[in-house]
Design an enzyme around this catalytic site. Sequence first.
Site, mmCIF file in Angstrom:
data_model
loop_
_atom_site.group_PDB
_atom_site.id
_atom_site.type_symbol
_atom_site.label_atom_id
_atom_site.label_comp_id
_atom_site.label_asym_id
_atom_site.label_seq_id
_atom_site.Cartn_x
_atom_site.Cartn_y
_atom_site.Cartn_z
ATOM 1 N N GLY A 72 0.843 -1.195 0.000
ATOM 2 C CA GLY A 72 0.000 0.000 0.000
ATOM 3 C C GLY A 72 0.878 1.244 0.000
ATOM 4 O O GLY A 72 0.560 2.244 -0.650
ATOM 5 N N THR A 73 1.975 1.191 0.725
ATOM 6 C CA THR A 73 2.901 2.331 0.783
ATOM 7 C C THR A 73 3.393 2.678 -0.618
ATOM 8 O O THR A 73 3.421 3.847 -1.018
ATOM 9 C CB THR A 73 4.103 1.983 1.689
ATOM 10 N N ASN A 152 -6.546 4.911 9.837
ATOM 11 C CA ASN A 152 -6.024 3.698 10.467
ATOM 12 C C ASN A 152 -6.009 3.766 11.991
ATOM 13 O O ASN A 152 -6.037 2.737 12.662
ATOM 14 C CB ASN A 152 -4.607 3.404 9.943
ATOM 15 N N GLN A 180 -7.191 0.889 4.468
ATOM 16 C CA GLN A 180 -8.009 0.371 5.577
ATOM 17 C C GLN A 180 -9.443 0.069 5.137
ATOM 18 O O GLN A 180 -10.122 -0.749 5.742
ATOM 19 C CB GLN A 180 -8.048 1.381 6.741
ATOM 20 N N ALA A 201 -2.943 -5.858 0.209
ATOM 21 C CA ALA A 201 -3.520 -7.198 0.393
ATOM 22 C C ALA A 201 -3.613 -7.616 1.861
ATOM 23 O O ALA A 201 -4.577 -8.269 2.266
ATOM 24 C CB ALA A 201 -2.692 -8.222 -0.389
ATOM 25 N N HIS A 202 -2.617 -7.215 2.669
ATOM 26 C CA HIS A 202 -2.588 -7.792 4.017
ATOM 27 C C HIS A 202 -3.625 -7.202 4.966
ATOM 28 O O HIS A 202 -3.786 -7.674 6.097
ATOM 29 C CB HIS A 202 -1.175 -7.726 4.624
ATOM 30 N N THR A 238 9.807 -8.398 -11.968
ATOM 31 C CA THR A 238 9.151 -9.689 -12.176
ATOM 32 C C THR A 238 8.009 -9.809 -11.174
ATOM 33 O O THR A 238 8.196 -9.553 -9.984
ATOM 34 C CB THR A 238 10.168 -10.830 -11.973
ATOM 35 N N CYS A 328 1.733 3.834 14.410
ATOM 36 C CA CYS A 328 1.587 2.652 13.583
ATOM 37 C C CYS A 328 2.818 1.785 13.659
ATOM 38 O O CYS A 328 2.903 0.756 13.030
ATOM 39 C CB CYS A 328 1.273 3.040 12.145
HETATM 40 N N1 PLP Z 1 -2.251 3.485 4.367
HETATM 41 C C1 PLP Z 1 -2.928 3.148 5.461
HETATM 42 C C2 PLP Z 1 -4.175 3.901 5.813
HETATM 43 C C3 PLP Z 1 -2.497 2.091 6.269
HETATM 44 O O1 PLP Z 1 -3.178 1.778 7.374
HETATM 45 C C4 PLP Z 1 -1.315 1.402 5.904
HETATM 46 C C5 PLP Z 1 -0.786 0.328 6.757
HETATM 47 O O2 PLP Z 1 -1.062 0.265 7.930
HETATM 48 C C6 PLP Z 1 -0.657 1.784 4.728
HETATM 49 C C7 PLP Z 1 -1.143 2.831 3.981
HETATM 50 C C8 PLP Z 1 0.576 1.082 4.272
HETATM 51 O O3 PLP Z 1 0.259 -0.154 3.656
HETATM 52 P P1 PLP Z 1 1.364 -1.288 3.559
HETATM 53 O O4 PLP Z 1 1.519 -1.879 4.925
HETATM 54 O O5 PLP Z 1 0.834 -2.284 2.567
HETATM 55 O O6 PLP Z 1 2.603 -0.644 3.058
#
Ligand code: PLP
Length: 403
Positions: A72-73, A152, A180, A201-202, A238, A328
């Site tokens: 997500g980052t 979050n 989220q 995904a997680h 890849t 976090c």
């Molecule tokens: N954005 C939000 C709102 C999140 O809560 C998180 C992870 O806690 C992220 C982005 C980052 O996602 P990732 O852990 O897949 O990098």
Amino acid sequence: MAAQVYLDNAATTPLDPRVAEAMRPWLGETFGNASSLHAMGRQARQAVDESRRQVAALLNVDPGEIVFTASGTEADNLALVGTVQASPGRPCHVVTSQIEHPAVLETCRYLERHGTEVTYLPCGEDGIVSPLALRNAMRPVTRLVSIMAANNVTGVVQPIAELARIARENGALFHTDAVQAAGKLPFDLRAQPFDLLSISAHKLHGPQGVGALYVRSGLKLEPLVHGGGQEQGLRSATEFVAGLVGLGRAAEIAGSEMSAEAVHLIALRDRLIETIATHIPGAYLIGHRHRRLPGHLCLGFAGQEGEAIKLLLALDELGFAVSSGSACSAPHASEPSYVMLAMGFDALKARGSLRVTLSRFNTAAEVDRFLEVLPPLVRSLRPVSTRAQAPHLSLNLTRTFKS
Ligand code: PLP
């Protein structure tokens, strides 16, 4: 010791066994490179394409609008940096909020260091970013607005449809970090004016280290990762086929079970709220009572904010995994939460919240076990001198709690 009760699903969710089952062949005997021309490569390509279709279906977009990333980052970084760098040399203004995840906030700070102007919108004491504040912040040079779908820390759901409309009316693109929210709230991007949306995904019972960015068809982004041209040239590397298969299956399950799951989560969450409000004098809910993710609670205990980490560790000892709402990541656990500071809490209160987040795998029995343990634990951590005052505090705060 009884098995750990996992109530920290905003941090990460357990892999759904159905997702693990879908991934298993790709972690063993089936291992082609999705770019290879031979049968094993073509099989891998088909699996990646199927995953893209499943993710697209969750958001109601075309599969060609999904770009896979490693988190997500990374999806957030690609959305923000990719948009700004796609039009170099033009003055650029970005609007975001003070309560975004660091994946957006730190990327905005990076952009500021490279010449982009960024406005960080505040939020109200209920944790909501005001559409009016966005309207007032828009300028002719505003290229992008990035506001998260759900927070979050607090679980508060933002009015993103309205925020996106304001961005579009003012000629700017709209990105939402839906890490989220995806899989918990319905998204129909064909009906909503969103240009970019990040998922991970997680957070929806898929594997860690896999994400995706929705990029509206026709939108030009500058890639962050250069190489062999995978993902339409937007994210070379890849493909992690097993991970993408996991994301796809997780998205498919989330899409088909979302409504039933929401009923289950809201029932558990409201049982927590009602019982805590009744049995823990001074307990209060952080963030809007109703505009929140189905399984998300962020709690404070009046007069005991300094004891939040002790409470978390004591719960851990007793077999309950929860999180501090303040950060976090563990190294920042004792710092005040910038989200709560933005909501107007003082530094002590902003340091002292407890985040309890549920998933489809939590049961009423687990919640009941937690509710047996929490009230006496909070009482035992209350300084002797303030114990007598607690019922008085609860009168005010229980009302806030339920409002
Ligand atoms: N954005 C939000 C709102 C999140 O809560 C998180 C992870 O806690 C992220 C982005 C980052 O996602 P990732 O852990 O897949 O990098």
